[in-house]
Design an enzyme around this catalytic site. Structure first.
Site, PDB file in Angstrom:
ATOM      1  N   ASP A 140      23.366  44.661  16.331  1.00 39.02           N
ATOM      2  CA  ASP A 140      24.417  44.225  17.257  1.00 39.02           C
ATOM      3  C   ASP A 140      23.993  43.073  18.177  1.00 39.02           C
ATOM      4  O   ASP A 140      22.805  42.813  18.355  1.00 39.02           O
ATOM      5  CB  ASP A 140      24.832  45.398  18.161  1.00 39.02           C
ATOM      6  CG  ASP A 140      25.637  46.446  17.404  1.00 39.02           C
ATOM      7  OD1 ASP A 140      25.691  46.375  16.166  1.00 39.02           O
ATOM      8  OD2 ASP A 140      26.193  47.341  18.061  1.00 39.02           O
ATOM      9  N   ASP A 141      25.000  42.465  18.767  1.00 41.89           N
ATOM     10  CA  ASP A 141      24.894  41.516  19.888  1.00 41.89           C
ATOM     11  C   ASP A 141      24.381  40.127  19.513  1.00 41.89           C
ATOM     12  O   ASP A 141      24.159  39.292  20.389  1.00 41.89           O
ATOM     13  CB  ASP A 141      24.030  42.074  21.039  1.00 41.89           C
ATOM     14  CG  ASP A 141      24.587  43.366  21.621  1.00 41.89           C
ATOM     15  OD1 ASP A 141      25.628  43.843  21.129  1.00 41.89           O
ATOM     16  OD2 ASP A 141      23.979  43.911  22.562  1.00 41.89           O
ATOM     17  N   HIS A 196      32.326  42.401  17.446  1.00 42.73           N
ATOM     18  CA  HIS A 196      31.757  43.183  18.562  1.00 42.73           C
ATOM     19  C   HIS A 196      32.248  42.629  19.909  1.00 42.73           C
ATOM     20  O   HIS A 196      31.565  42.752  20.919  1.00 42.73           O
ATOM     21  CB  HIS A 196      30.230  43.134  18.464  1.00 42.73           C
ATOM     22  CG  HIS A 196      29.498  44.157  19.294  1.00 42.73           C
ATOM     23  ND1 HIS A 196      29.903  45.464  19.411  1.00 42.73           N
ATOM     24  CD2 HIS A 196      28.360  44.055  20.031  1.00 42.73           C
ATOM     25  CE1 HIS A 196      29.051  46.125  20.191  1.00 42.73           C
ATOM     26  NE2 HIS A 196      28.112  45.289  20.597  1.00 42.73           N
ATOM     27  N   HIS A 256      31.319  41.159  25.344  1.00 44.61           N
ATOM     28  CA  HIS A 256      30.577  42.412  25.504  1.00 44.61           C
ATOM     29  C   HIS A 256      30.845  43.059  26.861  1.00 44.61           C
ATOM     30  O   HIS A 256      29.963  43.592  27.527  1.00 44.61           O
ATOM     31  CB  HIS A 256      29.068  42.184  25.320  1.00 44.61           C
ATOM     32  CG  HIS A 256      28.343  43.377  24.780  1.00 44.61           C
ATOM     33  ND1 HIS A 256      27.848  44.382  25.596  1.00 44.61           N
ATOM     34  CD2 HIS A 256      28.033  43.747  23.517  1.00 44.61           C
ATOM     35  CE1 HIS A 256      27.251  45.295  24.839  1.00 44.61           C
ATOM     36  NE2 HIS A 256      27.353  44.948  23.576  1.00 44.61           N
ATOM     37  N   HIS A 310      19.561  46.343  17.529  1.00 51.01           N
ATOM     38  CA  HIS A 310      20.052  45.089  18.128  1.00 51.01           C
ATOM     39  C   HIS A 310      19.185  43.908  17.715  1.00 51.01           C
ATOM     40  O   HIS A 310      17.957  43.980  17.850  1.00 51.01           O
ATOM     41  CB  HIS A 310      20.075  45.208  19.659  1.00 51.01           C
ATOM     42  CG  HIS A 310      21.105  46.184  20.151  1.00 51.01           C
ATOM     43  ND1 HIS A 310      20.898  47.555  20.118  1.00 51.01           N
ATOM     44  CD2 HIS A 310      22.355  45.996  20.655  1.00 51.01           C
ATOM     45  CE1 HIS A 310      21.978  48.160  20.600  1.00 51.01           C
ATOM     46  NE2 HIS A 310      22.882  47.242  20.927  1.00 51.01           N
TER      47      HIS A 310
END
Ligand SMILES: [Zn+2]
Length: 303
Positions: free
Chosen positions: A110-111, A161, A165, A254
């Site tokens: 992620d991210d 995503h 965020h 991540h």
């Protein structure tokens, strides 16, 4: 003489009559026929125009369909399109329910995309011939488009995503921006049209997951959390994953959002340990496809 005179007279009348009828009928033909043929040709022109219009429309539709099909085929061949089973659209998935003993696991990152760590994660995955799933942030795609292009070029799958965020509550307009804008930039950058969504922090009640659900995204959570965002030691990070690992599971890691050196360092051992336990690696769409086939298998058996 009298007779011949009257003969000529009668004949004259007859000729005159024929001529009159002839003229009349000619006039009638001129009056009626040209109009009739005009109307006829007008109608055929109209029909011609309509049928030409319909024909053009059909040809355009046909062309569009062909283009779409070939685009989809190309996209699929390049790994750009991953159609999800209808059963998962609008559903929330933490892991796949598999009943046939398939020992598979999906690694997710992620991210990203993120300088340094994304490229390193990609190197490790490539070396091990593993395809993973990346849940990316729109703002990072904007900043590092080439990294996402590499993710896609190397056969990995991409999910949404959000753009920023954010964790806070979002009204439908903000949620729409966060999701739609991110899906758009993923598409513009890579050609991937994703319908997978992962809410930041796994938060389901701040409006953003609700929007994704309504928009028929598959909401992908996880069953095994590395907690690498809290920057644990490498052994602890590995332990976090294996404590919760199970067949059909989804592992959260991540590649972006901060210093991910522990994740990068732990990844080769994580892969080796899963392989030692007999796991093989799948992308999230592959995992969902397996679950869908499994459910259909169960339904067929019941019948
Ligand atoms: Zn995140």
């Amino acid at each position: 003489m009298e007779n011949s005179k009257s003969f000529f007279w009668t004949q004259g009348i007859l000729i005159a009559l024929v001529a009159l009828v002839g003229t009349f009928s000619l006039g009638l033909m001129m009056l009626v026929k040209p109009n009739a043929s005009d109307a006829q040709s007008q109608r055929s022109i109209n029909e011609g125009t309509i049928s030409a219009k319909v024909g053009t429309q059909q040809r355009i539709e046909g062309l569009k369909a062909t283009m779409l099909t070939s685009w989809q085929q190309q996209a699929q061949a390049k790994g750009l399109a991953y159609p999800l089973p209808a059963s998962v659209l609008g559903a929330t998935i933490e892991s796949a329910k598999l009943t046939q003993g398939e020992k598979v696991i999906a690694l997710t990152f992620d991210d990203g995309p993120w300088p340094e760590s994304t490229a390193k994660v990609l190197d490790i995955l490539k070396k091990n011939d593993i395809k993973a799933t990346f849940f990316v942030l729109g703002q990072n795609v904007k900043n590092y488009p080439d990294l996402l292009k590499r993710v896609v070029a190397e056969g990995h799958t991409v999910g949404n995503h959000t753009w920023h965020h954010w964790y806070h509550f979002m009204n439908p307009q903000t949620a729409a921006y966060e999701i739609d804008h991110t899906t758009d930039i993923i598409f513009q950058t890579t050609g991937v049209k994703t319908n997978m969504f992962r809410p930041p922090g796994g938060i389901m009640r701040n409006g953003v997951a609700a929007y994704a659900k309504n928009s028929k995204y598959a909401i992908i959570i996880w069953s095994s959390d590395s907690m690498d965002y809290s920057r644990p030691s490498v052994p602890r990070l590995i332990n976090n994953i294996f404590r919760e690992a199970k067949p059909g599971g989804i592992v959260l890691m991540h590649d972006g959002g901060g210093n991910r050196s522990q994740t990068v360092e732990a990844l080769p051992t994580i892969i080796a340990n899963f392989r030692k336990e007999g796991y093989s690696f799948v992308t999230v769409p592959e995992l969902l496809e397996m679950q869908d086939k499994d459910q259909k298998l169960i339904t067929n058996k019941k019948q």
